[in-house]
Structure formats: structure tokens, C-alpha cells
Design a protein around this motif. Structure first.
Motif, PDB file in Angstrom:
ATOM      1  N   GLY A  31       1.036  -1.058  -0.207  1.00 36.31           N
ATOM      2  CA  GLY A  31       0.314  -0.037  -0.082  1.00 36.31           C
ATOM      3  C   GLY A  31       1.284   1.675   0.147  1.00 36.31           C
ATOM      4  O   GLY A  31       1.920   1.424   0.017  1.00 36.31           O
ATOM      5  N   SER A 102      -4.513  -2.406  -0.213  1.00 37.16           N
ATOM      6  CA  SER A 102      -4.934  -1.617  -0.050  1.00 37.16           C
ATOM      7  C   SER A 102      -4.415   0.129  -1.569  1.00 37.16           C
ATOM      8  O   SER A 102      -4.954  -1.112  -2.285  1.00 37.16           O
ATOM      9  CB  SER A 102      -3.590  -0.951   1.207  1.00 37.16           C
ATOM     10  N   MET A 103      -3.335   0.590  -0.937  1.00 41.92           N
ATOM     11  CA  MET A 103      -3.197   1.514  -2.374  1.00 41.92           C
ATOM     12  C   MET A 103      -2.876   0.190  -4.175  1.00 41.92           C
ATOM     13  O   MET A 103      -3.046   0.215  -4.931  1.00 41.92           O
ATOM     14  CB  MET A 103      -2.922   2.632  -2.689  1.00 41.92           C
ATOM     15  N   GLY A 105      -3.789  -2.391  -4.233  1.00 47.07           N
ATOM     16  CA  GLY A 105      -5.232  -2.804  -4.947  1.00 47.07           C
ATOM     17  C   GLY A 105      -5.641  -1.762  -5.720  1.00 47.07           C
ATOM     18  O   GLY A 105      -6.089  -2.375  -7.342  1.00 47.07           O
ATOM     19  N   THR A 106      -5.779  -0.685  -5.552  1.00 48.38           N
ATOM     20  CA  THR A 106      -5.858   0.110  -6.919  1.00 48.38           C
ATOM     21  C   THR A 106      -4.888   0.406  -7.867  1.00 48.38           C
ATOM     22  O   THR A 106      -5.267  -0.307  -8.898  1.00 48.38           O
ATOM     23  CB  THR A 106      -5.680   1.875  -5.868  1.00 48.38           C
ATOM     24  N   VAL A 124      -7.172  -8.387  -4.889  1.00 47.49           N
ATOM     25  CA  VAL A 124      -7.188  -7.139  -4.238  1.00 47.49           C
ATOM     26  C   VAL A 124      -7.777  -7.147  -3.231  1.00 47.49           C
ATOM     27  O   VAL A 124      -8.798  -7.739  -2.866  1.00 47.49           O
ATOM     28  CB  VAL A 124      -7.942  -6.097  -5.123  1.00 47.49           C
ATOM     29  N   THR A 127      -9.172  -2.587   0.121  1.00 51.26           N
ATOM     30  CA  THR A 127      -9.649  -1.379  -0.708  1.00 51.26           C
ATOM     31  C   THR A 127     -10.542  -1.378  -1.552  1.00 51.26           C
ATOM     32  O   THR A 127     -11.520  -1.603  -1.327  1.00 51.26           O
ATOM     33  CB  THR A 127      -7.940  -1.784  -2.123  1.00 51.26           C
ATOM     34  N   PHE A 134     -11.292   7.310  -2.926  1.00 53.55           N
ATOM     35  CA  PHE A 134     -11.247   7.666  -1.288  1.00 53.55           C
ATOM     36  C   PHE A 134     -10.878   9.326  -0.672  1.00 53.55           C
ATOM     37  O   PHE A 134     -11.008   8.836   0.731  1.00 53.55           O
ATOM     38  CB  PHE A 134     -10.021   6.209  -1.422  1.00 53.55           C
ATOM     39  N   ASP A 247     -11.674  -3.895   8.712  1.00 53.32           N
ATOM     40  CA  ASP A 247     -10.814  -3.013   7.912  1.00 53.32           C
ATOM     41  C   ASP A 247     -11.664  -1.361   8.239  1.00 53.32           C
ATOM     42  O   ASP A 247     -13.137  -1.098   7.547  1.00 53.32           O
ATOM     43  CB  ASP A 247     -11.223  -3.751   6.566  1.00 53.32           C
ATOM     44  N   ASN A 250     -11.779   0.875   4.500  1.00 50.46           N
ATOM     45  CA  ASN A 250     -12.410   0.907   3.272  1.00 50.46           C
ATOM     46  C   ASN A 250     -13.572  -0.488   3.821  1.00 50.46           C
ATOM     47  O   ASN A 250     -12.867  -2.238   3.197  1.00 50.46           O
ATOM     48  CB  ASN A 250     -11.515   0.064   2.239  1.00 50.46           C
ATOM     49  N   HIS A 254     -17.168  -2.283   0.629  1.00 49.49           N
ATOM     50  CA  HIS A 254     -16.237  -1.861   0.089  1.00 49.49           C
ATOM     51  C   HIS A 254     -16.215  -2.731  -0.874  1.00 49.49           C
ATOM     52  O   HIS A 254     -16.037  -2.410  -2.141  1.00 49.49           O
ATOM     53  CB  HIS A 254     -15.182  -0.936   0.350  1.00 49.49           C
ATOM     54  N   HIS A 275      -7.301  -4.175   9.007  1.00 52.46           N
ATOM     55  CA  HIS A 275      -6.246  -2.852   7.538  1.00 52.46           C
ATOM     56  C   HIS A 275      -4.642  -3.231   8.387  1.00 52.46           C
ATOM     57  O   HIS A 275      -4.492  -2.656   8.127  1.00 52.46           O
ATOM     58  CB  HIS A 275      -6.101  -1.654   7.385  1.00 52.46           C
TER      59      HIS A 275
END
Length: 297
Positions: A31, A102-103, A105-106, A124, A127, A134, A247, A250, A254, A275
Motif C-alpha cells: 500500500g 490497499s493502494m 489493490g488500486t 486485491v 481496497t 477514496f 477494515d 475500506n 467496499h 487493515h
């Protein structure tokens, strides 16, 4: 285990791999503002035992990768996704199973859209979907405002703990105390929190980077345009979404929203997971990932 530096444009990225190089590669993407060693080696060993060559790496501006003045060398979250492709290139991997947290997963979602030919599967976790604001939701949460899309905002109590990152670093002991308190807030209330375990994790992170200062540049990176959320329906990579039931950044639903946005995606909820990656969650998390990667081997 072998370390190597790989080149991505004008930056060098530290990386290392574990396991048999003949096994299918699995790339771990951490992340925001977190180096690759935030992935616990104890967790990695389960993925290796499950038949994977596992690769982890430091994002730019973290760990042992290149640090540059962001005001002179700005970049986007999409650039960070391209860095992940450079890591695969540097390790001679044409296609890999990708796991992002987290990021991360983005970045995994961006990879599935822009570099789908490099992915065998995508997992993912913890996230939000690309179309979810976000960054804006964090601001709304701090002001007690609702989201614009009906999904829950991050827990404002956790955001207050994360805000302590801006405090001056005094010494190693106090910095470790602050980071452990942060992980306590991120972990949720269902699993017993082992402060000594997370202190060991953060000692590894600090020793790896050679600095007590926690990275922060990713907060300045240009986000992925929200309109790209509509593109998720075009993802063809077999996708697993893992939702942490506890989490605070998220929270549910989510994960359900993201899974419903990607054709054929499966959702696995780990009810006690926050998280964070405590040892108590390593086995069920590895089991979920390995079931997915083996299904599409």
C-alpha cells in the motif's frame, strides 16, 4: 531469496524474490507509503510453500528505492502501476499472479486495465474500486460528512491516529511506539493485538530503509481519474476481492462493490481482518489467495 535493483524510467526500485524461479511468479504490491518489507516474510513463506516464486519490491520513495523531491519530479498513481510492470521486466517475468493491498489493490486494478497481458490472476484486498473517491472520502470522514456514493467513509478515529505521522520524529523508541499504535488502530477489535509482533515488523521496515522517517510522498501522487471506474466492467483477468470485515479504511461493503464492478470476480470476506497483516490472519489469507491462483494455474 535474492535482492536486485530494477530500473523504471529514471528511478531504481529495490526488489527481492523468494522460492523456486521455475514456479509461477506472484508479485506482491504493498500500500501507499509502505515498502515491500511490510509484507511479512512469515506470510510470504506460505505463498512459497503453495508453489509460487514470490516477488516483493519497494515503491519509489520508500525503503531502498529511489527518493526524489516530489515538487521537482511529480508522478501519478498510474506511474506507480507502471513501476510494477518494470519489476516484472527486471525479474524476467512475462506473466504473474498479482496481489495488491490497499493502494496496491488500486495499482492492481490499473494493471488489469492497462497491462492485462502481464497478469495471470489478480487479487486485491482491503481496497476500494477505482470509481470510489477514496481521497475525498477521507476528507469527508474527517469532517463528519457522508460519501457521495453511499459507501462508508474511513473511520475518523483511525484517521486521527494516522494524522500523527506529521509529528516530528524524536527517537527510535518513540517512533516505534507511534507505529505500533497506528497498527493497533488499523487492526480492528476482533483479533487479539500483539504489539510485540508489530514492533518486530516495524523494526524490519526501519532497518531496511535506514531511516526513522516514514515515507509520505504517495499522498501527493495524482490519483487515478474516477471516470476509470466505469472501465472495471472490461476487466478480463480472473479477479479475487478480499474484504476485511474489520477494515476501518475500506469497510464493508467496499469489497462487495468492487467485486460487483468486475465481471466474474469472487469476493472472500475475512470477518476478523482489519487493515493489517497479523500472524493470526496469515494462513486464511494465504489459503484464499492460493485457492484463486491454483484455480487459474
Amino acid at each position: 531469496m535474492a535482492e536486485r535493483k530494477v530500473v523504471s524510467g529514471e528511478v531504481e526500485l529495490w526488489s527481492e524474490d523468494f522460492g523456486d524461479p521455475r514456479d509461477p511468479a506472484l508479485l506482491l504490491i504493498m500500500g501507499a507509503n509502505a515498502s515491500g518489507v511490510t509484507w511479512p516474510e512469515e506470510f510470504i513463506s506460505l505463498l512459497v510453500a503453495g508453489g509460487h516464486r514470490v516477488i516483493r519490491y519497494d515503491h519509489r520513495d520508500t525503503g531502498r528505492s529511489t527518493y526524489r523531491d516530489f515538487t521537482r519530479y511529480p508522478y501519478s498513481v498510474t506511474d506507480l502501476a507502471r513501476d510494477a510492470v518494470s519489476v516484472l521486466d527486471g525479474h524476467g517475468v512475462q506473466r504473474a499472479h498479482v496481489v495488491g493491498l490497499s493502494m496496491g489493490g488500486t495499482l492492481g486494478q490499473v494493471l488489469a486495465l492497462d497491462h492485462r497481458e502481464r497478469l495471470l490472476t489478480l487479487t486485491v484486498m482491503l481496497t476500494a474500486a477505482l470509481g470510489v473517491d477514496f481521497v475525498g472520502n477521507m476528507e469527508r470522514a474527517s469532517k463528519g460528512q457522508p460519501t457521495l456514493d453511499g459507501l462508508p467513509t474511513p473511520d475518523p478515529r483511525v484517521l486521527a491516529v494516522l494524522a500523527r505521522r506529521s509529528e516530528p520524529v524524536r527517537d527510535r523508541a518513540s517512533e516505534l511506539d507511534r507505529r505500533v499504535a497506528e497498527w493497533r488502530a488499523l487492526s480492528g477489535d476482533k483479533l487479539p493485538f500483539d504489539a510485540s509482533e508489530f514492533r518486530r515488523y516495524e523494526e524490519r521496515v526501519i532497518d531496511h530503509a535506514g531511516s526513522l522517517v516514514q515515507p509520505s510522498a504517495h499522498a501527493l501522487a495524482t490519483p487515478v481519474p474516477l471516470v476509470r471506474g466505469a472501465e472495471l466492467r472490461g476487466i478480463t483477468t480472473p479477479t479475487l476481492v478480499i474484504q476485511g470485515g474489520q477494515d476501518p479504511l475500506n469497510p464493508p461493503p467496499h469489497g462487495l462493490h468492487l467485486a460487483q464492478s468486475i465481471p466474474g470476480a469472487r469476493l472472500v470476506e475475512l470477518p476478523n481482518m482489519g487493515h493489517a497483516l497479523p500472524s493470526a490472519i496469515h494462513q486464511p489469507l494465504a489459503d484464499a489467495i492460493l485457492e484463486h491462483t491454483h484455480r487459474f494455474a
